[in-house]
Write a protein that holds these residues in place. Structure first.
Motif, PDB file in Angstrom:
ATOM      1  N   ARG A  20     -56.632 -39.220   7.400  1.00  0.00           N
ATOM      2  CA  ARG A  20     -57.446 -38.154   8.371  1.00  0.00           C
ATOM      3  C   ARG A  20     -55.738 -37.351   8.505  1.00  0.00           C
ATOM      4  O   ARG A  20     -54.776 -37.488   8.444  1.00  0.00           O
ATOM      5  N   ILE A  23     -55.227 -33.988  13.965  1.00  0.00           N
ATOM      6  CA  ILE A  23     -56.031 -33.976  14.454  1.00  0.00           C
ATOM      7  C   ILE A  23     -55.764 -33.606  16.536  1.00  0.00           C
ATOM      8  O   ILE A  23     -55.755 -32.664  16.893  1.00  0.00           O
ATOM      9  N   ASP A  25     -55.594 -35.606  19.149  1.00  0.00           N
ATOM     10  CA  ASP A  25     -55.266 -36.360  19.860  1.00  0.00           C
ATOM     11  C   ASP A  25     -54.624 -36.999  20.917  1.00  0.00           C
ATOM     12  O   ASP A  25     -54.322 -37.295  21.299  1.00  0.00           O
ATOM     13  N   HIS A  71     -54.014 -47.831  22.648  1.00  0.00           N
ATOM     14  CA  HIS A  71     -53.829 -47.149  22.127  1.00  0.00           C
ATOM     15  C   HIS A  71     -52.925 -47.220  24.427  1.00  0.00           C
ATOM     16  O   HIS A  71     -53.309 -47.768  25.382  1.00  0.00           O
ATOM     17  N   ARG A  90     -49.765 -39.307  24.851  1.00  0.00           N
ATOM     18  CA  ARG A  90     -51.067 -41.081  24.743  1.00  0.00           C
ATOM     19  C   ARG A  90     -50.300 -40.731  23.382  1.00  0.00           C
ATOM     20  O   ARG A  90     -49.961 -39.970  22.359  1.00  0.00           O
ATOM     21  N   ARG A  92     -50.847 -43.853  20.173  1.00  0.00           N
ATOM     22  CA  ARG A  92     -51.673 -44.471  19.137  1.00  0.00           C
ATOM     23  C   ARG A  92     -50.552 -45.699  18.022  1.00  0.00           C
ATOM     24  O   ARG A  92     -50.473 -45.542  17.305  1.00  0.00           O
TER      25      ARG A  92
ATOM     26  N   ARG B 103     -64.333 -33.655  17.403  1.00  0.00           N
ATOM     27  CA  ARG B 103     -63.348 -33.568  16.929  1.00  0.00           C
ATOM     28  C   ARG B 103     -62.721 -34.133  14.838  1.00  0.00           C
ATOM     29  O   ARG B 103     -61.903 -33.665  14.791  1.00  0.00           O
ATOM     30  N   LEU B 104     -63.593 -34.944  14.592  1.00  0.00           N
ATOM     31  CA  LEU B 104     -63.126 -35.948  13.104  1.00  0.00           C
ATOM     32  C   LEU B 104     -64.157 -34.121  12.517  1.00  0.00           C
ATOM     33  O   LEU B 104     -63.805 -33.892  11.693  1.00  0.00           O
ATOM     34  N   ALA B 345     -60.334 -40.991  15.466  1.00  0.00           N
ATOM     35  CA  ALA B 345     -59.929 -40.322  16.458  1.00  0.00           C
ATOM     36  C   ALA B 345     -60.140 -40.790  17.804  1.00  0.00           C
ATOM     37  O   ALA B 345     -61.304 -41.133  17.978  1.00  0.00           O
ATOM     38  N   TYR B 346     -59.715 -40.235  18.831  1.00  0.00           N
ATOM     39  CA  TYR B 346     -59.872 -40.827  20.234  1.00  0.00           C
ATOM     40  C   TYR B 346     -60.567 -39.500  21.325  1.00  0.00           C
ATOM     41  O   TYR B 346     -59.914 -38.167  20.952  1.00  0.00           O
TER      42      TYR B 346
END
Lengths: 205, 412
Positions: A20, A23, A25, A71, A90, A92, B103-104, B345-346
């Motif tokens: 990944r 991102i 998030d 989470h 936040r 994870r 998002r992904l 992704a969240y």
């Protein structure tokens, strides 16, 4: 079962989380099973007061096979205004567990909301949580066999045996089965005839 | 005449290990067909007289395996089953799923402004519609019948707008990955204006029916009180958390769809009881109305309604007769979907019930590898076993109503 008209393009990634790109998030931390409990206690003390969610993912091609996904949210634990809440941190946490009957420490004593979430993972993935007070199935019936959300669990069960069609002996387009007692076409026709005659008599009388 | 044989032993209670039968208490199974359980909730109650000693909610009666089904559908097809989780607020589910997938895909910042505005429009319409159902059924639980009709009349107007845009009343499947499905139809804005005109008066009616009603107040004040600490420990979000004094709203904490550009308040209360939750939800409906008025101004500006990438968002249907590429793109999207690069992704949105989140994993294929829902109803309902003991059974009904669970989402 995917049909030929909807081709399934299977991805090649056996461990997508490692591929990944960032991102943004959430902050991501990966921990091994031995260090999970200590990390969770530390995070709880650091002010991650809300266990936002707890789930699992099955990667059959990979060792360890399962990922437990936590989470966490750092939420103030007193009445607070919009500015005081701001954008809470936040986090994870991913933790790999392996085996046919995997075991993972429970975090229910730190966050009581983990109760149903852990039961759901136990129910649908067959991952047990040591230290959980009341670990039993939550979504599926208590006597269900198998772990439905594992990748090797089929989407559909075996086709049910087709129920014998209601067959009348004289109909040629239906494969004749053994009709229920007395329910042949002739018997039905006789019944209808008798009923009509009876009602005709009552109308006259 | 012979009597038919009866079993000599009484049937076992449904879950004997859940509640014990000691002292003067008895075990009562409430639901799953009880009208006040808003669906199919069963609660195993241990009661002494009419006081609840222990309550253990039993869920799963509506489990349909939506997460499993979604793993076997294309990214676009999965949206249809996902909308059926929270069936009172389908657009919230669709929006959250689309945000996570975007998002992904890395196209989060490329969604056109008009698409974002329309998404905000429907996420707020669905919030008002969902709160209408909550208020109507909550009123019925407590004995106020007439408020139900006012609520459902208003909800019907909102569903009409959903139907006009998406083609279906309940599950329009209108918000898609990459934007929305087609622009708003002709005449939509006139109907929207009529709704905006009707709303304040109808809101006055709803408040007038219940807010100062002494019976309603007696039934809800100091019932099911949650302190902020308890609410956070038990992972309660949404109006229930805000009624306990914590102003956490995903629209403000983690803005999406340009919510940072709208002016609205986040109503909070400090009492934390069922009446506070009632007031917070009513205030929320009025805040949604404020947002809708701002949306109305922005809708006058025309623009694109989906990302300019035909691999993800199919071109308009009418172009397929004119352009070969458009036909090919349509065919590809319908027959084999599109692929999403591997990763996880969240994304979360503020659904009418709280923080709705999707944690999605892609292995690079054309189907989601895993979709994990963070269902607000599940966690909000879980707190029931903490707040129910010590209260009357009649108050339990009020508590369930004030937590507003939707069982499509609890059981999935």
């Amino acid at each position: 079962m995917p049909s030929t008209q909807t081709p399934s393009i299977t991805g090649l990634a056996t461990d997508p989380t490692s591929l990944r790109a960032d991102i943004g998030d959430a902050e991501v931390r990966r921990v091994d099973l031995a260090g999970l409990r200590a990390l969770m206690e530390e995070l709880h003390a650091q002010g991650y007061s809300m266990l936002l969610d707890l789930g699992a993912v099955d990667y059959p091609q990979r060792t360890p096979r399962f990922d437990i996904v936590y989470h966490l949210l750092a939420m103030p634990v007193k009445a607070s205004s919009l500015a005081e809440v701001g954008t809470p941190k936040r986090l994870r946490v991913l933790c790999g567990v392996d085996g046919e009957q995997p075991l993972c420490p429970s975090v229910m004593d730190l966050w009581p909301s983990a109760d149903w979430a852990e039961r759901e993972v136990y129910d649908l993935f067959g991952i047990s949580f040591t230290g959980h007070a009341d670990l039993r199935r939550i979504q599926m019936p208590y006597d269900w066999e198998g772990d439905p959300l594992r990748k090797d669990y089929p989407l559909r069960g075996p086709a049910r045996d087709r129920a014998p069609r209601p067959a009348f002996a004289l109909k040629s387009n239906v494969v004749a089965g053994a009709p229920p007692s007395g329910r042949t076409l002739e018997a039905l026709q006789a019944q209808v005839k008798a009923a009509r005659e009876r009602s005709a008599r009552e109308n006259e009388g | 005449m012979s009597t038919t044989a009866r079993p000599t032993t009484p049937p076992e209670p449904m879950a004997p290990e859940v509640v014990s039968r000691e002292g003067n208490s008895m075990v009562l199974s409430m639901g799953p067909q009880h009208p006040s359980t808003h669906g199919v909730l069963q609660i195993m109650l241990e009661i002494e007289g009419e006081t609840v000693v222990k309550a253990e909610p039993e869920i799963g009666y509506l489990h349909t395996g939506i997460e499993k089904s979604a793993e076997n559908l294309f990214w676009t097809q999965a949206q249809t089953v996902i909308e059926r989780m929270d069936y009172l607020a389908p657009e919230s589910n669709a929006l959250c799923y689309a945000l996570a997938a975007e998002r992904l895909l890395g196209i989060e910042g490329k969604i056109p402004d008009r698409a974002q505005t329309i998404r905000v429009l429907f996420s707020e319409l669905t919030r008002i519609a969902s709160h209408c159902v909550w208020l109507g059924t909550h009123g019925i639980d407590i004995g106020a019948i007439s408020v139900f009709f006012y609520c459902f009349d208003l909800r019907e107007n909102l569903l009409d707008l959903q139907e006009a845009a998406g083609g279906a009343r309940m599950h329009p499947n209108y918000i898609r990955i990459g934007g929305v499905n087609g622009d708003l139809p002709q005449g939509f804005l006139d109907r929207f204006d009529a709704l905006l005109e009707k709303f304040p008066g109808r809101m006055r009616d709803l408040r007038g029916l219940l807010q100062a009603n002494p019976i309603f107040q007696d039934r809800t004040i100091d019932v099911g009180t949650l302190t902020p600490e308890e609410a956070v420990r038990w992972n309660v979000t949404g109006p229930a958390l805000r009624a306990s004094g914590i102003a956490y709203d995903v629209r403000r904490a983690f803005p999406y769809c340009g919510f940072e550009n709208y002016e609205f308040e986040v109503p909070t209360r400090t009492e934390g009881d069922a009446y506070a939750r009632f007031l917070v939800r009513l205030d929320e409906m009025e805040e949604s109305y404020k947002i809708l008025k701002q949306v109305r101004k922005r809708l006058d500006t025309p623009g694109a309604i989906a990302i300019d990438d035909p691999k993800i968002s199919a071109p308009p249907k009418e172009t397929i007769a004119l352009s070969m590429e458009a036909l090919i793109h349509h065919f590809k999207i319908v027959s084999e979907g599109f692929r999403i690069p591997p990763g996880d992704a969240y994304a979360s949105v503020e659904s009418p019930r709280g923080e709705l989140g999707y944690y999605i994993v892609s292995d690079g294929g054309n189907r989601p590898y895993r979709i994990r829902t963070r269902p607000p109803s599940l966690y909000n309902l879980q707190v029931l076993k903490h707040i129910a003991p010590g209260n009357l059974i009649a108050d339990l009904v009020v508590m369930i109503g004030s937590l507003d669970p939707v069982f499509g989402e609890v059981d999935r």
